[in-house]
Scaffold this active site. Structure first.
Site, PDB file in Angstrom:
ATOM      1  N   ASP A  69      24.984  76.758  17.478  1.00 47.32           N
ATOM      2  CA  ASP A  69      26.052  76.005  18.142  1.00 47.32           C
ATOM      3  C   ASP A  69      27.366  76.734  17.918  1.00 47.32           C
ATOM      4  O   ASP A  69      27.439  77.667  17.114  1.00 47.32           O
ATOM      5  CB  ASP A  69      26.099  74.536  17.691  1.00 47.32           C
ATOM      6  N   TYR A  71      31.228  78.031  16.981  1.00 48.16           N
ATOM      7  CA  TYR A  71      32.097  77.966  15.807  1.00 48.16           C
ATOM      8  C   TYR A  71      32.894  76.661  15.852  1.00 48.16           C
ATOM      9  O   TYR A  71      33.273  76.196  16.926  1.00 48.16           O
ATOM     10  CB  TYR A  71      33.056  79.144  15.784  1.00 48.16           C
ATOM     11  N   PHE A  82      28.421  83.876  18.744  1.00 53.20           N
ATOM     12  CA  PHE A  82      28.852  84.853  17.743  1.00 53.20           C
ATOM     13  C   PHE A  82      30.217  85.473  18.034  1.00 53.20           C
ATOM     14  O   PHE A  82      30.780  86.154  17.186  1.00 53.20           O
ATOM     15  CB  PHE A  82      27.810  85.970  17.552  1.00 53.20           C
TER      16      PHE A  82
END
Length: 224
Positions: A69, A71, A82
């Protein structure tokens, strides 16, 4: 609030439209509306929820990297797993990804924004597309999984091979959605500081993915 308005890519919109009218998706929208009504912050901004799909119609996908999921701190999530916008420090998992790229290629990416990968055909897909600030996993099982599973199975139905990079147990749990007779799956531990030293470092996935693309007569991904 209509989340699907943030999806603009015509082929993905056609594929996912039937799911947008289901009770499960309506429940997801109500949940997010409730979070916002309580003054909570939801990431990414709703106009970026489908940022991974909008520039990349299904036929252009060459490689898929699955995240969990987004940040959950301000300014980080922008719809690509990412990745964080330029100007923000790279989170620890991304630092480790860059370390592996540098080990493999001798070069390190200069920006934490991974949009250049998307432009080369890399789908950076979280399996849950939103999160409430400071509450990782808070939108799990709220209605995103049928959407992202449909994305994976759509790509799996392609006759042309796709390379899936599955890092960690959560991503590897999606292996069953992939037609392994057609597509290539590379698995490794998650790049987080808790597990990167258990096999993510040294997995050679970036080099191996480019070797697989070369076998298909396709150009390599310029990871750095």
């Amino acid at each position: 609030m209509i989340l699907e308005k943030s999806l603009t890519e015509p082929l993905w919109l056609e594929i996912l439209a039937p799911l947008f009218s289901t009770p499960g998706f309506a429940s997801l929208e109500r949940f997010i509306e409730s979070e916002l009504a309580q003054g909570k912050s939801v990431y990414p901004t709703l106009d970026n929820v489908f940022a991974a799909l909008n520039p990349l119609p299904p036929p252009k996908v060459q490689v898929v990297i699955l995240g969990q999921d987004p940040y959950h701190q301000p300014g980080q999530a922008h719809g690509l797993c990412f990745s964080v916008p330029k100007g923000h420090p790279a989170p620890p998992s991304l630092v480790n990804i860059f370390t592996e790229i540098e080990r493999t290629t001798g070069r390190r990416p200069q920006s934490p924004n991974l949009a250049p990968w998307v432009a080369q055909g890399v789908l950076l897909l979280n399996t849950v597309l939103t999160v409430t600030e400071s509450r990782p996993g808070s939108h799990k099982n709220k209605g995103w999984e049928p959407i992202t599973d449909r994305i994976i199975t759509t790509l799996s139905q392609r006759a042309e091979p796709v390379i899936f990079l599955l890092w960690g147990a959560f991503a590897q749990g999606k292996r069953g959605l992939i037609n392994l007779k057609v597509h290539k799956v590379l698995e490794a531990p998650h790049p987080s500081p808790l597990s990167a030293h258990r096999g993510f470092f040294g997995c050679n996935h970036f080099q191996l993915a480019n070797q697989l693309l070369a076998q298909q007569g396709k150009p390599p991904i310029l990871w750095a």
